[in-house]
Motif scaffolding. Structure first.
Motif, PDB file in Angstrom:
ATOM      1  N   GLU A   1      95.502 -88.482  -3.728  1.00  0.00           N
ATOM      2  CA  GLU A   1      94.490 -89.249  -3.010  1.00  0.00           C
ATOM      3  C   GLU A   1      93.134 -89.129  -3.722  1.00  0.00           C
ATOM      4  O   GLU A   1      92.400 -90.107  -3.852  1.00  0.00           O
ATOM      5  CB  GLU A   1      94.398 -88.735  -1.574  1.00  0.00           C
ATOM      6  CG  GLU A   1      93.622 -89.616  -0.652  1.00  0.00           C
ATOM      7  CD  GLU A   1      93.642 -89.109   0.789  1.00  0.00           C
ATOM      8  OE1 GLU A   1      92.801 -89.591   1.561  1.00  0.00           O
ATOM      9  OE2 GLU A   1      94.460 -88.243   1.146  1.00  0.00           O
ATOM     10  N   ALA A   2      92.823 -87.935  -4.205  1.00  0.00           N
ATOM     11  CA  ALA A   2      91.568 -87.727  -4.936  1.00  0.00           C
ATOM     12  C   ALA A   2      91.545 -88.556  -6.221  1.00  0.00           C
ATOM     13  O   ALA A   2      90.524 -89.162  -6.564  1.00  0.00           O
ATOM     14  CB  ALA A   2      91.391 -86.244  -5.256  1.00  0.00           C
ATOM     15  N   ILE A   3      92.655 -88.605  -6.905  1.00  0.00           N
ATOM     16  CA  ILE A   3      92.761 -89.408  -8.125  1.00  0.00           C
ATOM     17  C   ILE A   3      92.541 -90.883  -7.786  1.00  0.00           C
ATOM     18  O   ILE A   3      91.750 -91.570  -8.435  1.00  0.00           O
ATOM     19  CB  ILE A   3      94.134 -89.202  -8.801  1.00  0.00           C
ATOM     20  CG1 ILE A   3      94.260 -87.769  -9.342  1.00  0.00           C
ATOM     21  CG2 ILE A   3      94.351 -90.219  -9.925  1.00  0.00           C
ATOM     22  CD1 ILE A   3      95.683 -87.375  -9.726  1.00  0.00           C
ATOM     23  N   ALA A   4      93.226 -91.348  -6.747  1.00  0.00           N
ATOM     24  CA  ALA A   4      93.167 -92.768  -6.376  1.00  0.00           C
ATOM     25  C   ALA A   4      91.772 -93.196  -5.942  1.00  0.00           C
ATOM     26  O   ALA A   4      91.401 -94.355  -6.128  1.00  0.00           O
ATOM     27  CB  ALA A   4      94.176 -93.052  -5.260  1.00  0.00           C
ATOM     28  N   THR A   5      91.000 -92.290  -5.377  1.00  0.00           N
ATOM     29  CA  THR A   5      89.675 -92.659  -4.876  1.00  0.00           C
ATOM     30  C   THR A   5      88.564 -92.392  -5.881  1.00  0.00           C
ATOM     31  O   THR A   5      87.393 -92.609  -5.569  1.00  0.00           O
ATOM     32  CB  THR A   5      89.361 -91.940  -3.550  1.00  0.00           C
ATOM     33  OG1 THR A   5      89.472 -90.535  -3.747  1.00  0.00           O
ATOM     34  CG2 THR A   5      90.301 -92.396  -2.460  1.00  0.00           C
ATOM     35  N   GLY A   6      88.914 -91.924  -7.069  1.00  0.00           N
ATOM     36  CA  GLY A   6      87.919 -91.772  -8.126  1.00  0.00           C
ATOM     37  C   GLY A   6      87.067 -90.521  -8.065  1.00  0.00           C
ATOM     38  O   GLY A   6      85.955 -90.500  -8.608  1.00  0.00           O
ATOM     39  N   ALA A   7      87.564 -89.477  -7.427  1.00  0.00           N
ATOM     40  CA  ALA A   7      86.829 -88.209  -7.415  1.00  0.00           C
ATOM     41  C   ALA A   7      86.693 -87.692  -8.846  1.00  0.00           C
ATOM     42  O   ALA A   7      87.499 -88.022  -9.719  1.00  0.00           O
ATOM     43  CB  ALA A   7      87.549 -87.186  -6.543  1.00  0.00           C
ATOM     44  N   LYS A   8      85.691 -86.869  -9.075  1.00  0.00           N
ATOM     45  CA  LYS A   8      85.461 -86.316 -10.410  1.00  0.00           C
ATOM     46  C   LYS A   8      86.222 -85.012 -10.633  1.00  0.00           C
ATOM     47  O   LYS A   8      86.505 -84.651 -11.769  1.00  0.00           O
ATOM     48  CB  LYS A   8      83.971 -86.078 -10.619  1.00  0.00           C
ATOM     49  CG  LYS A   8      83.153 -87.351 -10.590  1.00  0.00           C
ATOM     50  CD  LYS A   8      81.679 -87.050 -10.682  1.00  0.00           C
ATOM     51  CE  LYS A   8      80.855 -88.318 -10.480  1.00  0.00           C
ATOM     52  NZ  LYS A   8      79.433 -88.011 -10.347  1.00  0.00           N
ATOM     53  N   ALA A   9      86.526 -84.306  -9.529  1.00  0.00           N
ATOM     54  CA  ALA A   9      87.191 -83.010  -9.647  1.00  0.00           C
ATOM     55  C   ALA A   9      87.953 -82.698  -8.370  1.00  0.00           C
ATOM     56  O   ALA A   9      87.621 -83.210  -7.299  1.00  0.00           O
ATOM     57  CB  ALA A   9      86.158 -81.914  -9.914  1.00  0.00           C
ATOM     58  N   VAL A  10      88.955 -81.847  -8.503  1.00  0.00           N
ATOM     59  CA  VAL A  10      89.658 -81.291  -7.345  1.00  0.00           C
ATOM     60  C   VAL A  10      89.557 -79.772  -7.414  1.00  0.00           C
ATOM     61  O   VAL A  10      89.613 -79.183  -8.492  1.00  0.00           O
ATOM     62  CB  VAL A  10      91.133 -81.736  -7.253  1.00  0.00           C
ATOM     63  CG1 VAL A  10      91.243 -83.210  -6.922  1.00  0.00           C
ATOM     64  CG2 VAL A  10      91.914 -81.414  -8.504  1.00  0.00           C
ATOM     65  N   TRP A  11      89.397 -79.194  -6.250  1.00  0.00           N
ATOM     66  CA  TRP A  11      89.260 -77.741  -6.143  1.00  0.00           C
ATOM     67  C   TRP A  11      90.300 -77.277  -5.150  1.00  0.00           C
ATOM     68  O   TRP A  11      90.194 -77.577  -3.949  1.00  0.00           O
ATOM     69  CB  TRP A  11      87.857 -77.383  -5.659  1.00  0.00           C
ATOM     70  CG  TRP A  11      87.543 -75.935  -5.784  1.00  0.00           C
ATOM     71  CD1 TRP A  11      88.182 -74.901  -5.162  1.00  0.00           C
ATOM     72  CD2 TRP A  11      86.511 -75.356  -6.582  1.00  0.00           C
ATOM     73  NE1 TRP A  11      87.623 -73.718  -5.524  1.00  0.00           N
ATOM     74  CE2 TRP A  11      86.586 -73.969  -6.390  1.00  0.00           C
ATOM     75  CE3 TRP A  11      85.538 -75.887  -7.424  1.00  0.00           C
ATOM     76  CZ2 TRP A  11      85.711 -73.096  -7.031  1.00  0.00           C
ATOM     77  CZ3 TRP A  11      84.674 -75.012  -8.048  1.00  0.00           C
ATOM     78  CH2 TRP A  11      84.763 -73.633  -7.857  1.00  0.00           C
ATOM     79  N   LEU A  12      91.322 -76.582  -5.629  1.00  0.00           N
ATOM     80  CA  LEU A  12      92.372 -76.058  -4.761  1.00  0.00           C
ATOM     81  C   LEU A  12      91.966 -74.648  -4.344  1.00  0.00           C
ATOM     82  O   LEU A  12      91.713 -73.790  -5.199  1.00  0.00           O
ATOM     83  CB  LEU A  12      93.722 -76.056  -5.471  1.00  0.00           C
ATOM     84  CG  LEU A  12      94.389 -77.429  -5.611  1.00  0.00           C
ATOM     85  CD1 LEU A  12      93.701 -78.290  -6.649  1.00  0.00           C
ATOM     86  CD2 LEU A  12      95.858 -77.271  -5.961  1.00  0.00           C
TER      87      LEU A  12
END
Length: 143
Positions: free
Chosen positions: A92-103
């Motif tokens: 979902e983060a990829i699809a919405t154009g986020a710059k980074a993901v933090w798990l």
């Protein structure tokens, strides 16, 4: 590879202003509740995302069902989900154009991290941004 160097993590946090928190909670006993408050106190705008409490407010912010509903660009998607559910949040983060993901701490999903990196997102895994801010002694961000 997820970011692990202090300088890389510090730069990511210093350049971010808006975070979306998937799995945000309205319960004070939950880690996501406390982390959200701490990130806000540090100057970040944190937008809570949780389909179970959509329409409520957490720390003054409206809770959204999913990232697709957000109109603002997101610098970091902070993921408070079980490792097996983190992949959907990363997609979902990829699809919405986020710059980074933090798990978050304990959220380890190498396949999801690889997908995010392949899409050009920065990835931090198995860490807490609030702990990193304190550990690295980062100054509050200016909005």
């Amino acid at each position: 590879m997820p970011l692990t160097a202090d300088a890389d993590i510090a730069a990511l946090l210093a350049n971010a202003r808006t975070l979306a928190m998937i799995g945000a909670s309205d319960r004070p006993d939950r880690p996501s509740y406390r982390v959200m408050a701490g990130l806000q106190a540090h100057g970040y705008r944190v937008i809570p995302v949780n389909p179970q409490i959509t329409g409520e407010h957490v720390h003054g912010e409206f809770v959204f069902r999913d990232l697709d509903q957000l109109g603002d660009p997101i610098d970091i998607v902070d993921i408070f989900r079980r490792p097996e559910a983190a992949g959907e949040a990363v997609d979902e983060a990829i699809a919405t154009g986020a710059k980074a993901v933090w798990l978050q701490l304990g959220v380890i999903n190498h396949a999801a991290a690889a997908r995010a990196e392949a899409a050009g997102l920065k990835v931090v895994m198995d860490r807490c941004p609030l702990i990193e801010i304190s550990r690295l002694r980062l100054a509050p961000v200016a909005q």
